[in-house]
Design an enzyme around this catalytic site. Sequence first.
Site, PDB file in Angstrom:
ATOM      1  NE  ARG A  82      28.210  48.608  70.423  1.00 48.60           N
ATOM      2  CZ  ARG A  82      27.434  47.468  69.938  1.00 48.60           C
ATOM      3  NH1 ARG A  82      26.356  47.044  70.392  1.00 48.60           N
ATOM      4  NH2 ARG A  82      27.832  46.907  68.874  1.00 48.60           N
ATOM      5  CE1 TYR A  86      30.789  52.575  71.123  1.00 53.74           C
ATOM      6  CE2 TYR A  86      30.137  52.251  68.941  1.00 53.74           C
ATOM      7  CZ  TYR A  86      30.570  51.868  70.199  1.00 53.74           C
ATOM      8  OH  TYR A  86      30.579  50.440  70.302  1.00 53.74           O
ATOM      9  CE1 TYR A 108      37.668  48.135  75.388  1.00 52.54           C
ATOM     10  CE2 TYR A 108      39.268  46.387  74.552  1.00 52.54           C
ATOM     11  CZ  TYR A 108      38.060  46.983  74.888  1.00 52.54           C
ATOM     12  OH  TYR A 108      37.027  46.352  74.329  1.00 52.54           O
TER      13      TYR A 108
HETATM   14  C1  LIG Z   1      35.553  47.858  70.707  1.00 49.15           C
HETATM   15  S1  LIG Z   1      36.549  46.392  70.102  1.00 49.15           S
HETATM   16  C2  LIG Z   1      37.982  47.118  70.892  1.00 49.15           C
HETATM   17  C3  LIG Z   1      39.369  46.604  70.362  1.00 49.15           C
HETATM   18  C4  LIG Z   1      40.640  47.517  71.040  1.00 49.15           C
HETATM   19  N1  LIG Z   1      40.533  48.793  70.613  1.00 49.15           N
HETATM   20  C5  LIG Z   1      41.866  46.726  70.353  1.00 49.15           C
HETATM   21  O1  LIG Z   1      42.751  47.539  70.065  1.00 49.15           O
HETATM   22  O2  LIG Z   1      42.105  45.701  70.576  1.00 49.15           O
HETATM   23  C6  LIG Z   1      36.273  45.144  71.099  1.00 49.15           C
HETATM   24  C7  LIG Z   1      36.674  44.137  70.782  1.00 49.15           C
HETATM   25  O3  LIG Z   1      37.884  43.923  70.869  1.00 49.15           O
HETATM   26  C8  LIG Z   1      38.254  42.476  71.089  1.00 49.15           C
HETATM   27  N2  LIG Z   1      39.078  42.118  72.323  1.00 49.15           N
HETATM   28  C9  LIG Z   1      39.155  43.132  73.306  1.00 49.15           C
HETATM   29  N3  LIG Z   1      39.899  42.587  74.406  1.00 49.15           N
HETATM   30  C10 LIG Z   1      40.245  41.832  73.943  1.00 49.15           C
HETATM   31  C11 LIG Z   1      40.903  40.585  74.503  1.00 49.15           C
HETATM   32  N4  LIG Z   1      41.613  40.680  75.689  1.00 49.15           N
HETATM   33  N5  LIG Z   1      41.185  39.278  73.887  1.00 49.15           N
HETATM   34  C12 LIG Z   1      40.615  38.951  72.720  1.00 49.15           C
HETATM   35  N6  LIG Z   1      40.164  39.978  71.947  1.00 49.15           N
HETATM   36  C13 LIG Z   1      39.654  41.196  72.645  1.00 49.15           C
HETATM   37  C14 LIG Z   1      36.927  41.821  71.126  1.00 49.15           C
HETATM   38  O4  LIG Z   1      36.644  41.135  69.788  1.00 49.15           O
HETATM   39  C15 LIG Z   1      36.140  42.914  71.652  1.00 49.15           C
HETATM   40  O5  LIG Z   1      34.729  42.456  71.191  1.00 49.15           O
END
Ligand SMILES: C[S@@+](CC[C@H](N)C(=O)[O-])C[C@H]1O[C@@H](n2cnc3c(N)ncnc32)[C@H](O)[C@@H]1O
Length: 257
Positions: A82, A86, A108
């Site tokens: 990963r 990145y 996102y």
């Molecule tokens: C790579 S991180 C990205 C976080 C993203 N940039 C943010 O601002 O929330 C991915 C993690 O964010 C969290 N995440 C992403 N989408 C989510 C959602 N819809 N609800 C809850 N947690 C979420 C989960 O823990 C997931 O494993």
Amino acid sequence: MSGPTGGTDAADPPEHGATGALTVVGTGIDVTTQLTPGAQAAIEAADEVMYIVADPVAALRIEALNPNARSLDSLYGAGKDRHGTYDEMAEAFLEPARKGLRSCAVLYGHPGVFGLPAHVAVQRARAEGISARMLPAVSALDCLFADLGIDPGSTGLHCYEATHFQRRRPAIDVDATLVLLQPGMIGELGGEPTPAVAGRFRQLVEQLSDVYSEAREAVLYTASPYPAARPAVLRFPLGAPEPPTPDLAATLCIPGS
Ligand SMILES: C[S@@+](CC[C@H](N)C(=O)[O-])C[C@H]1O[C@@H](n2cnc3c(N)ncnc32)[C@H](O)[C@@H]1O
């Protein structure tokens, strides 16, 4: 995406000049209601837009805002490291700016929350004399506070990446809220989860029940990316014999007491 090692100075607006410019923005979790006017303007004004988003509605919205938008999803690979991915993403974000163009990277949530490629791209751009900035956005953590009714000011807050937390076992205040992101990728180095995640997550829950108590409530939380749908909130005691297995979008939370 795991957390960055350093911060970025958002007070550095990009000026499109001979060296190009990079703007990094987020869609929020629900693009329909959380895309900010600033992020929308940056997407519309860019010469090239590259995005990494979690749902098809967000992809369609970005492509509608700018026909020169493309997904970087193909850079992920099941067995591919990963961190290499990145690095490739950061380089892709930078490439148009190095040619003197306005580049816009779209992630996102908040682009700087567990958004390593975004931070790396901004740092590299500035090191190369390219103007770069990151705009804030609504993260999953922000949605969690709202949906679960948690105020980090009440009890304090610990926030970690799940694999990091399992390996490093940092000291924690058991009265504070604990939030672990990426539990659905715990222990994984590649781009996709394997069946081993379920066992590692059970070990994590055991580790947590030793620190807290078996009766302490944990929550697997998933914010809805769509305005009409409710979040998924799965509550279980840390001592549960069969804790649920998190999916990719879930966040683990132990509310403060
Ligand atoms: C790579 S991180 C990205 C976080 C993203 N940039 C943010 O601002 O929330 C991915 C993690 O964010 C969290 N995440 C992403 N989408 C989510 C959602 N819809 N609800 C809850 N947690 C979420 C989960 O823990 C997931 O494993």
